[in-house]
Design a protein around this motif. Structure first.
Motif, PDB file in Angstrom:
ATOM      1  N   ALA A 340     -22.004  12.409 -20.773  1.00  0.00           N
ATOM      2  CA  ALA A 340     -22.405  12.843 -19.432  1.00  0.00           C
ATOM      3  C   ALA A 340     -21.176  13.321 -18.665  1.00  0.00           C
ATOM      4  O   ALA A 340     -20.064  12.875 -18.912  1.00  0.00           O
ATOM      5  CB  ALA A 340     -23.060  11.681 -18.692  1.00  0.00           C
ATOM      6  N   GLY A 341     -21.395  14.227 -17.744  1.00  0.00           N
ATOM      7  CA  GLY A 341     -20.360  14.576 -16.769  1.00  0.00           C
ATOM      8  C   GLY A 341     -19.190  15.384 -17.276  1.00  0.00           C
ATOM      9  O   GLY A 341     -18.125  15.385 -16.667  1.00  0.00           O
ATOM     10  N   ARG A 342     -19.362  16.092 -18.412  1.00  0.00           N
ATOM     11  CA  ARG A 342     -18.227  16.902 -18.864  1.00  0.00           C
ATOM     12  C   ARG A 342     -18.260  18.264 -18.173  1.00  0.00           C
ATOM     13  O   ARG A 342     -19.322  18.815 -17.870  1.00  0.00           O
ATOM     14  CB  ARG A 342     -18.162  17.022 -20.380  1.00  0.00           C
ATOM     15  CG  ARG A 342     -19.332  17.717 -21.037  1.00  0.00           C
ATOM     16  CD  ARG A 342     -19.087  17.951 -22.516  1.00  0.00           C
ATOM     17  NE  ARG A 342     -17.983  18.856 -22.778  1.00  0.00           N
ATOM     18  CZ  ARG A 342     -18.044  20.177 -22.670  1.00  0.00           C
ATOM     19  NH1 ARG A 342     -19.155  20.754 -22.288  1.00  0.00           N
ATOM     20  NH2 ARG A 342     -16.995  20.924 -22.940  1.00  0.00           N
ATOM     21  N   ALA A 343     -17.072  18.804 -17.938  1.00  0.00           N
ATOM     22  CA  ALA A 343     -16.985  20.089 -17.251  1.00  0.00           C
ATOM     23  C   ALA A 343     -17.079  21.213 -18.277  1.00  0.00           C
ATOM     24  O   ALA A 343     -16.702  21.044 -19.430  1.00  0.00           O
ATOM     25  CB  ALA A 343     -15.657  20.167 -16.508  1.00  0.00           C
ATOM     26  N   PRO A 344     -17.584  22.406 -17.871  1.00  0.00           N
ATOM     27  CA  PRO A 344     -17.665  23.534 -18.802  1.00  0.00           C
ATOM     28  C   PRO A 344     -16.286  23.973 -19.286  1.00  0.00           C
ATOM     29  O   PRO A 344     -15.289  23.777 -18.586  1.00  0.00           O
ATOM     30  CB  PRO A 344     -18.316  24.645 -17.984  1.00  0.00           C
ATOM     31  CG  PRO A 344     -18.702  24.076 -16.679  1.00  0.00           C
ATOM     32  CD  PRO A 344     -18.113  22.725 -16.546  1.00  0.00           C
ATOM     33  N   GLY A 345     -16.255  24.581 -20.468  1.00  0.00           N
ATOM     34  CA  GLY A 345     -14.991  25.079 -21.024  1.00  0.00           C
ATOM     35  C   GLY A 345     -14.370  24.059 -21.949  1.00  0.00           C
ATOM     36  O   GLY A 345     -14.744  22.892 -21.966  1.00  0.00           O
ATOM     37  N   GLY A 346     -13.420  24.524 -22.747  1.00  0.00           N
ATOM     38  CA  GLY A 346     -12.770  23.616 -23.687  1.00  0.00           C
ATOM     39  C   GLY A 346     -11.813  24.368 -24.577  1.00  0.00           C
ATOM     40  O   GLY A 346     -11.401  25.490 -24.259  1.00  0.00           O
ATOM     41  N   LYS A 347     -11.494  23.750 -25.700  1.00  0.00           N
ATOM     42  CA  LYS A 347     -10.492  24.344 -26.590  1.00  0.00           C
ATOM     43  C   LYS A 347     -11.080  25.412 -27.495  1.00  0.00           C
ATOM     44  O   LYS A 347     -10.351  26.143 -28.154  1.00  0.00           O
ATOM     45  CB  LYS A 347      -9.867  23.232 -27.443  1.00  0.00           C
ATOM     46  CG  LYS A 347      -8.785  22.463 -26.671  1.00  0.00           C
ATOM     47  CD  LYS A 347      -7.851  21.740 -27.617  1.00  0.00           C
ATOM     48  CE  LYS A 347      -8.378  20.459 -28.000  1.00  0.00           C
ATOM     49  NZ  LYS A 347      -8.085  19.203 -28.012  1.00  0.00           N
ATOM     50  N   GLY A 348     -12.402  25.462 -27.553  1.00  0.00           N
ATOM     51  CA  GLY A 348     -13.012  26.431 -28.450  1.00  0.00           C
ATOM     52  C   GLY A 348     -13.030  25.929 -29.882  1.00  0.00           C
ATOM     53  O   GLY A 348     -12.795  24.753 -30.131  1.00  0.00           O
ATOM     54  N   PHE A 349     -13.288  26.846 -30.807  1.00  0.00           N
ATOM     55  CA  PHE A 349     -13.526  26.449 -32.183  1.00  0.00           C
ATOM     56  C   PHE A 349     -12.769  27.377 -33.114  1.00  0.00           C
ATOM     57  O   PHE A 349     -12.783  28.586 -32.919  1.00  0.00           O
ATOM     58  CB  PHE A 349     -15.031  26.559 -32.464  1.00  0.00           C
ATOM     59  CG  PHE A 349     -15.401  26.332 -33.892  1.00  0.00           C
ATOM     60  CD1 PHE A 349     -15.320  25.055 -34.443  1.00  0.00           C
ATOM     61  CD2 PHE A 349     -15.830  27.385 -34.696  1.00  0.00           C
ATOM     62  CE1 PHE A 349     -15.667  24.840 -35.770  1.00  0.00           C
ATOM     63  CE2 PHE A 349     -16.183  27.167 -36.023  1.00  0.00           C
ATOM     64  CZ  PHE A 349     -16.101  25.897 -36.552  1.00  0.00           C
ATOM     65  N   ARG A 350     -12.079  26.795 -34.087  1.00  0.00           N
ATOM     66  CA  ARG A 350     -11.507  27.673 -35.100  1.00  0.00           C
ATOM     67  C   ARG A 350     -11.540  27.031 -36.477  1.00  0.00           C
ATOM     68  O   ARG A 350     -11.698  25.819 -36.595  1.00  0.00           O
ATOM     69  CB  ARG A 350     -10.091  28.133 -34.727  1.00  0.00           C
ATOM     70  CG  ARG A 350      -9.050  27.070 -34.774  1.00  0.00           C
ATOM     71  CD  ARG A 350      -7.813  27.576 -34.035  1.00  0.00           C
ATOM     72  NE  ARG A 350      -6.756  26.591 -34.187  1.00  0.00           N
ATOM     73  CZ  ARG A 350      -5.791  26.682 -35.087  1.00  0.00           C
ATOM     74  NH1 ARG A 350      -5.734  27.720 -35.899  1.00  0.00           N
ATOM     75  NH2 ARG A 350      -4.875  25.743 -35.182  1.00  0.00           N
TER      76      ARG A 350
END
Ligand code: MGD
Ligand code: MGD
Ligand code: SF4
Ligand code: MO
Length: 740
Positions: A340-350
């Protein structure tokens, strides 16, 4: 004898049906669908009723086995763990950690032990030689969602209960129960879709039982779905039917996407797909103008060389037609145990952070393609796998070029299997460690409530007590042995580490409902009986509907779920963008570079001549991959492992219904009875996987009476989907002839 009625979720497939069990003493006397289950409403399939037979199967292992002079003999748990320590650490000492490998199979995702305890085991192995059933299955979906949404676990599902148009490719949920789309009673939901005036389109080279429910069935050439969907998207743009306004602020790359599908005019791909251009255009129009539409692809379109781009295109069509993250379209579940409560965006995927030793194939999600497992064992050189751990997997029946893998396993220095059977794979193991049966463990569907068409939570306590170690105890002890703590180290060390780690992470993350609180105090308030119970409890209480560890008295808790044995319905899916996005841009990536490169490669290959005869797979409601053929009630009656073939193709080969045919491919050959099927596309034959139970050394008395053949003797390990490393299990070129 004391009688009781208990309710639990069936752990066998992804449908999560509620079961009602009558229990007398230590026996289950009846199993039927739980009519009050909030999600399945009483639906059940023939497999669900056989959990008691599975529990009582005399061939199901109850004690560890160790191989002595080529024979498996029962030993104590302590002796078995000492043997594991000697064997696996011996390999590591002689050849280094990279000489250890692991294969983990499908039932791990149906089991809380696998969910939580695999990670410490694989970490303690200290090797990059990690393989799983995921690369014979859904890895393309993880990769396309990883690239598009930033998180390989952010997988949209078709909003089956509210859509006006469901377009289904390479899936047969009437037999399979549905996959990457948890919707118990899929057949009932499809009938309701049509009753409310919605339409069902099924795209499958065979007229399946699902296709029989459809308004429209298109039978493409196997392996051509990426071209087909690209042509659909081409038409959407070409005829200006696109509507990307709703998510415009959250999307980048639409223009590049439009350019990427420019080469795929329906008229250009019609011959490749074996479908008229006008039919493709009309499908595109139908999707675009429908009030809501969901495009859903599964095994038939993921286990091919274009698996990742096909998966991507299903979501790209949703995006371009205003059906992504919209009611009745493709939506992101928000499970009760989610963060719960995570903000949008992140490290992405590779992917590709490291490469496989023999073929140089890229790592994907920390694993190598299972299509490379045999070569990593049987190819000489530094880093060659000499010791293997399999956990709930039967790769000898499930993975491509199976005969080669079977030989390779024979050649290992040491092998350990955690499995309930001595079967085609585990017969090679030096030690088999058997976990308890599904009735002897608690259950909560972590994996499948994250892929579910409604947000639902349902908790199942164990039906029976069990002596010996639980599956999480077994995995914990393996992790400790591999980590050097010794064969006697107590499993509770790992339990404490996992729970402590989870709580620490929750109290230290901003946005978490328990941010800043004391982890030990939270642990003290847990009521779960076992370590896995407490892990689930923690996730639920800190989750989006949770009680926040006392903050919201009405919020979800384990106690509340215990009081609701038929489950708790948390409602229909709701829009989740941008919160569901983990891309560095915090936007939907509509044109990820690796996808565009593969689409360009596909465009360049459109003129290649199609293969005259190809093999595809199928599922039967009475089978469960390779491992339930030892339950008599499921295999009785007509033989189900047959080669379905169009009568005209059969006639050309002089094959009457029931005749034995010799089927050969680049990888191998087998002999199987043919079954005429006027509903299969010409040039396509269909054979189920998971059979071939006639090997020496396995202990499957019932299965051995109707062994069937191993279709993966024919599948070719040299073919993979380049972006995900997924095996190609459909569309295999074959030749057939009457058996001599
Ligand atoms: N040709 C072809 N091949 C395919 C497919 C196809 O469509 N066509 N489908 C692919 C797919 S989608 C999948 S998921 C894979 C499956 O591939 P695998 O996961 O390798 O195979 P399963 O048949 O699911 O075998 C599961 C193993 O787990 C054991 N087991 C069952 N329950 C438990 C348990 O509770 N604990 C433990 N420890 N062991 C347990 C069983 O005895 C069996 O040995 O097969 C793939 N292979
Ligand atoms: N009864 C039963 N249920 C199961 C399982 C089981 O073994 N038995 N296994 C479980 C597992 S692990 C999984 S992953 C799911 C899978 O669930 P589904 O994805 O529904 O799998 P299948 O029933 O094999 O359906 C695949 C369909 O794809 C079609 N197909 C093959 N090649 C192509 C192609 O190139 N294009 C198109 N458009 N179609 C193609 C086949 O004809 C087949 O009808 O089922 C799960 N449920
Ligand atoms: S459909 Fe799947 S979950 Fe439902 S009873 Fe059958 S095997 Fe169990
Ligand atoms: Mo699967």
């Amino acid at each position: 004898m004391s009688k009781r009625t208990v309710h639990r979720t069936c752990p066998l497939c992804e449908a999560t049906c509620g079961l009602e069990l009558e229990v007398e003493g230590d026996r289950v006397t009846r199993i039927r669908g739980d009519a009050s289950d909030v999600f399945s409403g009483g639906f059940i399939c023939p497999k669900g009723t056989t959990l008691a037979a599975l529990h009582e199967d005399p061939d199901r292992l109850r004690t560890p086995l160790v191989k002595r002079d080529g024979e498996h003999v029962p030993v104590s748990w302590d002796e078995a763990f000492r043997e594991v320590e000697r064997g696996l650490l011996g390999v590591a000492e002689r050849h280094g950690r990279e000489a250890l490998g692991a294969y983990v199979g499908n039932p791990n995702v149906h089991n809380l032990a696998g969910t939580f305890y695999l990670r410490p085991v694989l970490k303690a192995l200290g090797t990059r030689q990690i393989y799983s059933a995921s690369t014979a299955d859904q890895m393309p979906r993880h990769v396309s969602c990883g690239l598009m949404f930033g998180d390989p676990g952010a997988i949209p599902v078709p909003d089956v209960d509210r859509t006006d148009l469901l377009v289904m490719l390479g899936a047969n949920p009437v037999e399979s129960g549905g996959s990457l789309c948890t919707a118990p009673d899929f057949p009932g939901r499809l009938r309701k879709l049509r009753e409310r005036g919605g339409r069902l389109v099924v795209i499958d080279p065979r007229r399946t039982r699902t296709a029989e429910l459809a308004d429209l069935h298109l039978a493409p050439r196997p392996g051509s779905d990426a071209a087909l969907l690209a042509a659909v998207l081409h038409t959407v743009f070409d005829e200006q039917l696109d509507d990307t306004s709703a998510l415009a602020d959250h999307t980048v790359g639409i223009d590049a996407l439009r350019e990427a599908v420019a080469p795929f005019a329906p008229e250009r791909v019609a011959a490749t797909c074996g479908i008229d251009a006008e039919a493709i255009r009309s499908l595109a129009r139908e999707i675009a103008v429908a009030r809501s539409a969901a495009v859903y692809g599964r095994i038939g379109v993921h286990t091919c060389e274009t698996g990742t781009i096909t998966s991507f295109l299903t979501d790209a069509i949703a995006l371009a037609t205003g059906n992504l993250d919209a009611e009745g379209g493709s939506m992101f579940p928000f499970a009760a145990h989610a963060r719960a409560g995570r903000a949008p965006g992140g490290k992405g995927f590779r992917t590709g952070r490291w490469k496989s030793r023999v073929r140089g194939l890229p790592e994907v999600r920390g694993e190598f393609p299972v299509a490379a497992l045999a070569e990593e064992i049987d190819t000489e050189g530094e880093g060659r796998i000499r010791g293997l751990l399999t956990i709930a997997g039967n790769p000898v029946l499930s993975t491509p070029d199976a005969a080669r893998l079977d030989r390779a396993l024979e050649d290992l220095e040491f092998m350990v299997s955690v499995d309930i059977y001595c079967n085609e794979t585990t017969r090679h193991a030096d030690v088999i460690l058997p976990p308890p049966s599904p009735l002897e463990r608690s259950h909560y569907d972590i994996a499948f409530y994250s892929l579910s068409v409604r947000n639902v939570a349902n908790w199942s306590p164990a039906v029976f007590e069990h002596e010996g170690p639980s599956e999480s105890d077994i995995l914990a002890r393996l992790a400790l042995i591999l980590g050097g703590a010794g064969a006697d180290a107590p499993a509770s060390t790992v339990d404490d580490m996992l729970l402590g780690g989870m709580l620490e992470s929750l109290v230290s993350s901003e946005g978490s409902p328990v941010h800043g609180r004391d982890a030990e105090e939270l642990a003290g308030g847990l009521v779960g009986e076992t370590a896995v119970d407490r892990l689930v409890e923690t996730m639920l209480r800190a989750g989006p509907y949770g009680d926040g560890f006392g903050v919201d008295a009405d919020g979800l808790s384990l106690e509340q779920l215990r009081d609701h044995p038929h489950g708790i319905d948390l409602g229909a899916l709701a829009p989740r963008i941008p919160d569901a996005l983990s891309t560095p841009s915090a936007k939907i990536e509509a044109a990820p570079a690796p996808i565009l490169e593969e689409m360009a490669r596909l465009a360049a290959r459109l003129d290649e001549a199609p293969e005259p005869l190809v093999l595809v797979g199928r599922r039967d409601v009475r089978s469960n991959n390779s491992w339930m053929h030892n339950v008599d009630a499921l295999v009785r009656g007509r033989v189900r492992c047959t080669l379905k073939i169009h009568p005209d193709d059969a006639a050309e080969q002089g094959l009457s219904d029931g005749d034995l045919a010799r089927v050969s491919s680049r990888a191998g050959e087998l002999t199987v009875a043919v079954e005429h099927d006027a509903g299969i596309r010409r040039g396509v034959v269909s054979l189920p996987h998971g059979w071939g139970h006639d090997t020496d050394g396995a202990r499957l008395q019932v299965a051995a009476q109707r062994p069937g053949v191993n279709s993966n003797v024919l599948t070719d390990a040299s073919l993979i989907d380049p972006l995900s490393g997924n095996a190609v299990l459909n569309g295999i070129p074959v030749q057939i002839a009457p058996a001599a």
